[in-house]
Design a protein around this motif. Structure first.
Motif, PDB file in Angstrom:
ATOM      1  N   PHE A   1     -10.680  15.502  10.069  1.00  0.00           N
ATOM      2  CA  PHE A   1     -11.582  15.450   8.916  1.00  0.00           C
ATOM      3  C   PHE A   1     -13.019  15.145   9.348  1.00  0.00           C
ATOM      4  CE2 PHE A   1     -13.738  12.802   5.731  1.00  0.00           C
ATOM      5  CZ  PHE A   1     -13.816  13.704   4.676  1.00  0.00           C
ATOM      6  N   PHE A   2     -13.191  14.101  10.171  1.00  0.00           N
ATOM      7  CA  PHE A   2     -14.545  13.727  10.592  1.00  0.00           C
ATOM      8  C   PHE A   2     -15.152  14.765  11.526  1.00  0.00           C
ATOM      9  CE2 PHE A   2     -12.932   9.417   9.418  1.00  0.00           C
ATOM     10  CZ  PHE A   2     -13.874   9.162   8.433  1.00  0.00           C
TER      11      PHE A   2
ATOM     12  N   PHE B   1      -7.381  12.043  10.331  1.00  0.00           N
ATOM     13  CA  PHE B   1      -8.703  11.427  10.215  1.00  0.00           C
ATOM     14  C   PHE B   1      -9.694  12.063  11.196  1.00  0.00           C
ATOM     15  CE2 PHE B   1      -6.835   7.711   7.970  1.00  0.00           C
ATOM     16  CZ  PHE B   1      -7.759   7.635   6.932  1.00  0.00           C
ATOM     17  N   ILE B   2      -9.237  12.233  12.441  1.00  0.00           N
ATOM     18  CA  ILE B   2     -10.121  12.820  13.464  1.00  0.00           C
ATOM     19  C   ILE B   2     -10.527  14.237  13.067  1.00  0.00           C
ATOM     20  CG2 ILE B   2     -10.211  13.646  15.851  1.00  0.00           C
ATOM     21  CD1 ILE B   2      -8.394  11.271  16.599  1.00  0.00           C
TER      22      ILE B   2
ATOM     23  N   PHE C   1      -1.213   6.538   2.041  1.00  0.00           N
ATOM     24  CA  PHE C   1      -1.895   7.804   2.237  1.00  0.00           C
ATOM     25  C   PHE C   1      -1.222   8.940   1.483  1.00  0.00           C
ATOM     26  CE2 PHE C   1      -4.985   6.582   5.267  1.00  0.00           C
ATOM     27  CZ  PHE C   1      -4.428   5.531   5.946  1.00  0.00           C
TER      28      PHE C   1
ATOM     29  N   ILE D   1      -1.388  10.305  11.279  1.00  0.00           N
ATOM     30  CA  ILE D   1      -2.464   9.776  10.435  1.00  0.00           C
ATOM     31  C   ILE D   1      -3.791   9.811  11.191  1.00  0.00           C
ATOM     32  CG2 ILE D   1      -3.297   7.734   9.218  1.00  0.00           C
ATOM     33  CD1 ILE D   1      -0.388   6.908   8.835  1.00  0.00           C
ATOM     34  N   ALA D   2      -3.755   9.392  12.445  1.00  0.00           N
ATOM     35  CA  ALA D   2      -4.967   9.379  13.265  1.00  0.00           C
ATOM     36  C   ALA D   2      -5.534  10.789  13.443  1.00  0.00           C
ATOM     37  CB  ALA D   2      -4.667   8.750  14.627  1.00  0.00           C
TER      38      ALA D   2
END
Length: 800
Positions: free
Chosen positions: A439-440, A436-437, A4, A432-433
């Motif tokens: 971003f979405f 992602f959360i 990443f 990292i999680a």
């Protein structure tokens, strides 16, 4: 996870300095097909490359710093008086010093500083404490000196901070930067809130036309020091993490602050809104306030442990010829102390009399004894190995210094997966999680309600934080270490508590561990010994630290001989050979002395004078108060073993006194004790060894947890993990229970932290949480966890 984060080095300009990463400018220095910004960086590369240390650059990209000019700068280190004040230790051949090096910042720094011995043959060892940015160096005086060492470290870009003001006292490096950052953020937050009130309450058009732009740009101006000073550590930490291919928790925080600042700046620049400067300043203020509280709390726990909960060990002070045991914390400058064979010297002192052969392996790692003469200086941490000596104290005890020596990596044991390694792993993937959360969530809200997208993303980035998870273990264990210290049970480090909670087998030494020296009864059998002979025997016993020797020394009436042994040899587990005035003395077991006076196996010391067998003293052991109850309590949860160097004369009595399922091993020397512990561990058992710290040093070091019992003598062993005051032996089951419950509290705090993050994430994702409220809740969650574990550990310590 590494996938990443891009490899930053691959994107670097070819004109960036190979050593430090700085811009080489229009005229870079070319050497060995590499570019350097200055001759200093080129020189460092040459030094490392010549000494086969060029893999320094493989660990991190451009890890170095630009070295400083050093010619003549450290000439003052040729002054012996200044050097003597700066050194922690100097026995003439070996010296030890600790440097504070502000430029330590990455794994490459640690690697090169711990390989100084390859750059200078005079360096024996160098160990880095990364959180404190210190390196502790042991060097040989006949090969190098302090000036050369400092010049070497500076030449490779790690200039140490040396303050002559600190030469007369231990350095106290006070960093008020965090306090300044909090203060600036608080000032800006309060004023920006005031400037935001008119827009909050929709005041009349006159204000909007005349003062609105002014107020908005004033808010922007006040936000600048908040972002670029108060919050700079978050950006620096995030950058370094990304540079080293690590997604740390500061990455989402830095992104959240950046998004708020850029969005707010764009809004006021285009006059499309007032921005979120109030939320931004509030966010930074509450984050820093939480960090400040955590730092103060942890500093308090560390201070309590290092300076208030002293080692529960004693030393013998001589006043007007009378010997008295005192706690090490009560030692005062000018005291005369008796240091027996195998005892640790607790303070810097001057040798008054006796044959001193000091083992400084605890300090320097060198085990060869150093012979000292009357008047020579002896340093704290040395162990006397040639009989008894008398010393005069010149410095009072430094608890933090002893703690530092004890925590030396040389004596640390290999650990399996611990709570710390688990939390570190969770924290990495947690970040990292969250990215992602966020971003979405941003994509969803952009199409559903674009005006809410920025708030949702920022709230998600801020509210979800593994800080509470990461803080629970150090605060719970740190507080329990402090509590144990107050209860005269001193633990080496945090891992000891966790290891205690995993124990399933406990091994006890007998003599001096479950027996009490103060209540032992003695009887003599053999031919009469003259007063002069008793005086000589007592003089020999005075030098020994063995529990039986101490008991017999106290039992024999009269004064010890004024003459001191000219030869003294103590063979652990066997006995003593000594010579006084050409009289040969042999004391010890029946096999060692070659005696057949006793037909039965009984605890005894046999005596030979000039090869003439005189007799023996028989010991009727008295067991510590509560021994039966302690074993009964422990037998319910643990496998118990009695592992003794003594004979089996009291085995029948012990079988009646103690529970039935105990294993007994007698006539064990130090080597066989060590092998027994190894064999138990090879079967998958986690072993706790409890001994006197002298004959049991090997077994204590091998065991998963080694506990030395202290009773009026200095039995401190660097190999042990804990020291227990003998008077509190009956509290051993309670201490084991406390260790187990502490781990349970940490696990409970993990669950609490998990539920907090789930609930906080729900409100953030549904748009019900503003960034400033998220900023309040984030540090509040960490504070809650700290309070939770601290209160519970205090409560269970009082309840049990």
């Amino acid at each position: 996870m590494n996938s990443f984060v891009p490899n930053i080095k691959s994107y670097m300009s070819i004109k960036d300095c190979y050593h430090c990463g700085a811009d080489c400018g229009k005229k870079p220095i070319h050497f060995n097909e590499k570019d350097f910004c200055c001759n200093g960086c080129k020189t460092v590369f040459e030094i490392l490359n010549t000494n086969e240390l060029s893999c320094y650059y493989d660990l991190e990209s451009t890890p170095g710093t630009i070295p400083k000019e050093i010619e003549g700068k450290y000439n003052y280190l040729e002054n012996e008086d200044i050097v003597a004040k700066l050194l922690e230790f100097n026995d003439g051949s070996t010296s030890v010093i600790e440097f504070y090096i502000p430029s330590i910042h990455c794994s490459s720094c640690i690697w090169v500083l711990e390989n100084l011995n390859k750059l200078n043959d005079g360096v024996a060892t160098s160990m880095v404490n990364f959180p404190l940015k210190t390196v502790r160096v042991t060097f040989k005086n006949n090969t190098t000196n302090l000036k050369q060492l400092v010049e070497l470290i500076t030449s490779i870009g790690y200039e140490p901070y040396i303050s002559l003001d600190d030469a007369d006292a231990k350095k106290n490096k006070i960093d008020n930067k965090l306090l300044y950052q909090v203060s600036i953020a608080a000032f800006a937050f309060g004023n920006i809130m005031l400037l935001s009130f008119p827009e909050y309450f929709d005041v009349d058009e006159f204000w909007l036309e005349k003062y609105k732009p002014l107020f908005r740009w004033l808010m922007f101006t006040m936000a600048l020091p908040v972002v670029f000073y108060s919050a700079k550590d978050y950006f620096i930490s995030a950058y370094k993490g990304l540079k080293h291919k690590i997604l740390n928790i500061d990455v989402p925080i830095a992104i959240g602050i950046s998004v708020l600042f850029l969005r707010s700046t764009i809004e006021i620049s285009l006059d499309i809104g007032s921005g979120f400067f109030d939320s931004l300043s509030g966010l930074v203020f509450f984050l820093l306030l939480g960090k400040f509280f955590q730092k103060k709390t942890y500093d308090f726990l560390s201070f309590e442990r290092d300076y208030k909960s002293y080692f529960p060990i004693a030393v013998t002070r001589i006043v007007d010829g009378i010997e008295k045991s005192i706690a090490v914390k009560d030692i005062e400058k000018g005291d005369r102390l008796l240091i027996r064979n195998e005892e640790l010297i607790p303070v810097d002192s001057i040798l008054i009399n006796g044959n001193a052969a000091i083992d400084y392996s605890f300090v320097t790692g060198e085990s060869a004894p150093v012979v000292k003469q009357s008047g020579d200086k002896l340093f704290a941490g040395g162990k006397q190995t040639a009989g008894a000596i008398e010393v005069e104290v010149i410095n009072t005890i430094s608890q933090s210094y002893l703690t530092q020596l004890w925590s030396n990596d040389v004596f640390n044991k290999k650990n399996e997966v611990t709570i710390k390694t688990i939390t570190d792993s969770i924290s990495k993937y947690f970040t990292i999680a969250i990215l992602f959360i966020a971003f979405f969530a941003g994509v969803f809200w952009y199409f559903y309600n674009a005006s809410m997208a920025i708030n949702v993303v920022t709230a998600v980035l801020i509210i979800a934080c593994p800080c509470a998870l990461a803080l629970s273990a150090p605060f719970a264990i740190g507080n329990m270490l402090r509590i144990f210290g107050y209860k005269k049970f001193y633990l080496k480090n945090a891992e000891t508590i966790e290891n205690m909670s995993k124990i399933n087998t406990i091994i006890f030494d007998k003599t001096g561990t479950i027996t009490s020296n103060s209540k032992t009864q003695l009887f003599y059998k053999g031919e009469k010994i003259s007063v002069e002979e008793l005086s000589i025997i007592k003089s020999v016993l005075r030098a020994s630290n063995h529990p039986l020797s101490r008991s017999l020394y106290k039992f024999i009436k009269g004064e010890a001989s004024i003459e001191k042994p000219t030869f003294f040899e103590e063979i652990l587990g066997k006995g003593i050979n000594a010579t006084i005035n050409n009289i040969e003395i042999k004391l010890g077991s029946s096999n060692f002395v070659e005696s057949n006076l006793l037909e039965t196996n009984e605890t005894s010391i046999h005596i030979k004078i000039n090869n003439n067998l005189k007799g023996c003293y028989i010991f009727k052991n008295s067991y510590r108060e509560g021994t039966k109850e302690v074993f009964q309590s422990l037998a319910e949860k643990y496998n118990l073993v009695i592992l003794s160097g003594d004979n089996d004369g009291e085995k029948e009595y012990l079988e009646q006194l103690l529970p039935k399922n105990i294993q007994y091993k007698f006539n064990q020397n130090p080597e066989s004790k060590l092998e027994f512990v190894k064999n138990i561990q090879q079967k998958g058992n986690k072993v706790m060894m409890i001994g006197d710290g002298l004959n049991d040093a090997g077994a204590l070091a091998q065991s998963n947890v080694g506990i030395a019992i202290s009773e009026d003598v200095n039995v401190f062993s660097p190999a042990c993990d804990a020291i227990l005051d003998a008077k509190l032996f009956n509290n051993l089951p309670k201490f084991l229970t406390l260790a187990t419950k502490t781990i349970s509290i940490i696990k409970a705090s993990f669950v609490l932290s998990f539920f907090y993050n789930v609930i906080g994430m729900y409100f953030a994702l549904t748009g019900q949480l503003t960034p400033v409220v998220a900023a309040i809740l984030m540090p509040l969650s960490s504070i809650t966890i700290v309070v939770f574990v601290t209160i519970l550990t205090n409560w269970i310590s009082k309840k049990i």
